[in-house]
Design a protein around this motif. Sequence first.
Motif, PDB file in Angstrom:
ATOM      1  N   SER A 174      -4.586  13.103   2.894  1.00  0.00           N
ATOM      2  CA  SER A 174      -4.627  13.974   4.062  1.00  0.00           C
ATOM      3  C   SER A 174      -6.011  13.878   4.687  1.00  0.00           C
ATOM      4  CB  SER A 174      -4.339  15.418   3.647  1.00  0.00           C
ATOM      5  OG  SER A 174      -4.664  16.299   4.688  1.00  0.00           O
ATOM      6  N   PHE A 175      -6.085  13.397   5.914  1.00  0.00           N
ATOM      7  CA  PHE A 175      -7.372  13.249   6.582  1.00  0.00           C
ATOM      8  C   PHE A 175      -8.062  14.596   6.733  1.00  0.00           C
ATOM      9  CE2 PHE A 175      -9.930  13.274  10.478  1.00  0.00           C
ATOM     10  CZ  PHE A 175     -10.876  12.335  10.131  1.00  0.00           C
ATOM     11  N   TRP A 176      -7.332  15.617   7.179  1.00  0.00           N
ATOM     12  CA  TRP A 176      -7.949  16.915   7.407  1.00  0.00           C
ATOM     13  C   TRP A 176      -8.300  17.591   6.084  1.00  0.00           C
ATOM     14  CZ3 TRP A 176     -10.248  17.209  11.634  1.00  0.00           C
ATOM     15  CH2 TRP A 176      -9.734  16.597  12.774  1.00  0.00           C
ATOM     16  N   GLY A 177      -7.573  17.299   5.035  1.00  0.00           N
ATOM     17  CA  GLY A 177      -7.946  17.799   3.706  1.00  0.00           C
ATOM     18  C   GLY A 177      -9.260  17.177   3.251  1.00  0.00           C
ATOM     19  N   ALA A 178      -9.442  15.886   3.563  1.00  0.00           N
ATOM     20  CA  ALA A 178     -10.695  15.215   3.218  1.00  0.00           C
ATOM     21  C   ALA A 178     -11.861  15.771   4.033  1.00  0.00           C
ATOM     22  CB  ALA A 178     -10.553  13.713   3.438  1.00  0.00           C
ATOM     23  N   VAL A 179     -11.616  16.066   5.311  1.00  0.00           N
ATOM     24  CA  VAL A 179     -12.657  16.666   6.151  1.00  0.00           C
ATOM     25  C   VAL A 179     -13.023  18.046   5.616  1.00  0.00           C
ATOM     26  CG1 VAL A 179     -13.162  17.556   8.469  1.00  0.00           C
ATOM     27  CG2 VAL A 179     -12.086  15.319   8.191  1.00  0.00           C
ATOM     28  N   PHE A 180     -12.024  18.809   5.193  1.00  0.00           N
ATOM     29  CA  PHE A 180     -12.278  20.131   4.618  1.00  0.00           C
ATOM     30  C   PHE A 180     -13.109  20.011   3.336  1.00  0.00           C
ATOM     31  CE2 PHE A 180     -11.012  23.651   1.802  1.00  0.00           C
ATOM     32  CZ  PHE A 180     -11.447  24.720   2.581  1.00  0.00           C
ATOM     33  N   THR A 181     -12.793  19.041   2.492  1.00  0.00           N
ATOM     34  CA  THR A 181     -13.562  18.820   1.262  1.00  0.00           C
ATOM     35  C   THR A 181     -15.006  18.452   1.591  1.00  0.00           C
ATOM     36  OG1 THR A 181     -11.563  18.084   0.129  1.00  0.00           O
ATOM     37  CG2 THR A 181     -13.663  17.497  -0.880  1.00  0.00           C
ATOM     38  N   GLY A 213     -16.627  19.335   4.280  1.00  0.00           N
ATOM     39  CA  GLY A 213     -17.257  20.572   4.744  1.00  0.00           C
ATOM     40  C   GLY A 213     -17.638  21.489   3.591  1.00  0.00           C
ATOM     41  N   LEU A 214     -16.779  21.576   2.581  1.00  0.00           N
ATOM     42  CA  LEU A 214     -17.104  22.394   1.399  1.00  0.00           C
ATOM     43  C   LEU A 214     -18.324  21.854   0.655  1.00  0.00           C
ATOM     44  CD1 LEU A 214     -13.664  23.319  -0.207  1.00  0.00           C
ATOM     45  CD2 LEU A 214     -15.289  24.830   0.923  1.00  0.00           C
ATOM     46  N   LEU A 215     -18.391  20.534   0.505  1.00  0.00           N
ATOM     47  CA  LEU A 215     -19.551  19.940  -0.168  1.00  0.00           C
ATOM     48  C   LEU A 215     -20.845  20.246   0.589  1.00  0.00           C
ATOM     49  CD1 LEU A 215     -18.138  16.455  -1.220  1.00  0.00           C
ATOM     50  CD2 LEU A 215     -18.891  18.277  -2.750  1.00  0.00           C
ATOM     51  N   LEU A 216     -20.800  20.112   1.904  1.00  0.00           N
ATOM     52  CA  LEU A 216     -21.997  20.385   2.705  1.00  0.00           C
ATOM     53  C   LEU A 216     -22.366  21.869   2.688  1.00  0.00           C
ATOM     54  CD1 LEU A 216     -21.305  18.051   5.753  1.00  0.00           C
ATOM     55  CD2 LEU A 216     -23.050  17.760   3.972  1.00  0.00           C
ATOM     56  N   ALA A 217     -21.375  22.746   2.756  1.00  0.00           N
ATOM     57  CA  ALA A 217     -21.646  24.184   2.745  1.00  0.00           C
ATOM     58  C   ALA A 217     -22.202  24.628   1.395  1.00  0.00           C
ATOM     59  CB  ALA A 217     -20.371  24.959   3.066  1.00  0.00           C
ATOM     60  N   PHE A 218     -21.630  24.144   0.324  1.00  0.00           N
ATOM     61  CA  PHE A 218     -22.103  24.530  -0.996  1.00  0.00           C
ATOM     62  C   PHE A 218     -23.508  23.990  -1.257  1.00  0.00           C
ATOM     63  CE2 PHE A 218     -21.532  24.607  -5.787  1.00  0.00           C
ATOM     64  CZ  PHE A 218     -21.610  25.994  -5.867  1.00  0.00           C
ATOM     65  N   SER A 219     -23.786  22.789  -0.767  1.00  0.00           N
ATOM     66  CA  SER A 219     -25.128  22.226  -0.903  1.00  0.00           C
ATOM     67  C   SER A 219     -26.151  23.072  -0.141  1.00  0.00           C
ATOM     68  CB  SER A 219     -25.150  20.788  -0.397  1.00  0.00           C
ATOM     69  OG  SER A 219     -26.439  20.262  -0.418  1.00  0.00           O
ATOM     70  N   SER A 220     -25.820  23.464   1.077  1.00  0.00           N
ATOM     71  CA  SER A 220     -26.724  24.307   1.866  1.00  0.00           C
ATOM     72  C   SER A 220     -26.951  25.655   1.181  1.00  0.00           C
ATOM     73  CB  SER A 220     -26.147  24.546   3.260  1.00  0.00           C
ATOM     74  OG  SER A 220     -25.958  23.341   3.921  1.00  0.00           O
ATOM     75  N   TRP A 221     -25.883  26.211   0.656  1.00  0.00           N
ATOM     76  CA  TRP A 221     -25.977  27.497  -0.037  1.00  0.00           C
ATOM     77  C   TRP A 221     -26.888  27.392  -1.262  1.00  0.00           C
ATOM     78  CZ3 TRP A 221     -23.515  29.015  -4.811  1.00  0.00           C
ATOM     79  CH2 TRP A 221     -23.635  30.380  -5.088  1.00  0.00           C
ATOM     80  N   LEU A 222     -26.761  26.307  -2.022  1.00  0.00           N
ATOM     81  CA  LEU A 222     -27.615  26.145  -3.199  1.00  0.00           C
ATOM     82  C   LEU A 222     -29.083  25.950  -2.824  1.00  0.00           C
ATOM     83  CD1 LEU A 222     -25.519  24.004  -5.704  1.00  0.00           C
ATOM     84  CD2 LEU A 222     -26.223  26.386  -5.916  1.00  0.00           C
ATOM     85  N   TYR A 223     -29.344  25.248  -1.726  1.00  0.00           N
ATOM     86  CA  TYR A 223     -30.732  25.132  -1.264  1.00  0.00           C
ATOM     87  C   TYR A 223     -31.296  26.514  -0.904  1.00  0.00           C
ATOM     88  CZ  TYR A 223     -31.000  20.024  -1.042  1.00  0.00           C
ATOM     89  OH  TYR A 223     -31.048  18.693  -1.358  1.00  0.00           O
TER      90      TYR A 223
END
Length: 162
Positions: A70-77, A79-89
């Motif tokens: 699923s392309f949009w599922g991959a885009v969502f994943t 986005g989650l990786l980027l959001a979680f990385s920002s949150w941890l910083y």
Amino acid sequence: MSRDPENSSEAASGPDRDGIGPPPGKPAGAPLRPAGIMVIAVIVALEATALLVAAIWYGSQLLTGAPVLSFWGAVFTLGLLLAFSSWLYAVALFLFRGYRWPRAGALVAQLFVLTIGFPTVTGGYTVAGLAMLVPAVLAIVLLFDKRVIAFASRAGGAPPAL
């Protein structure tokens, strides 16, 4: 020539005869940054960097046309990786500054790492699993150290009006 302080409160708050006192901008009674805070902040920042690298790799695979269900599922994943990385910083930065709220965020992040690290070790990837488990356990132990708790107890108030 300076005089000796007459009571202990002057001795605790002012600089001594060598001119060494609390760092500029820090109240006299504020605790110094313990080494545990540094260790936890570095661990969390390294975890954030690992997530950012994973997000970059995942995004590059997505752009090069790697097959996905699923392309949009991959885009969502992604986005989650980027959001979680920002949150941890943010958690690492504000924990280093001594705020109260990042302790909970750091603990939750370490519990997530433990839930991935244990199956990784038991799945046959011992080195990768231990690379996740050892820092996570160290960070959890240090999060409950009394010096870390004493330092990271600053509440975030409203900024000054002027």
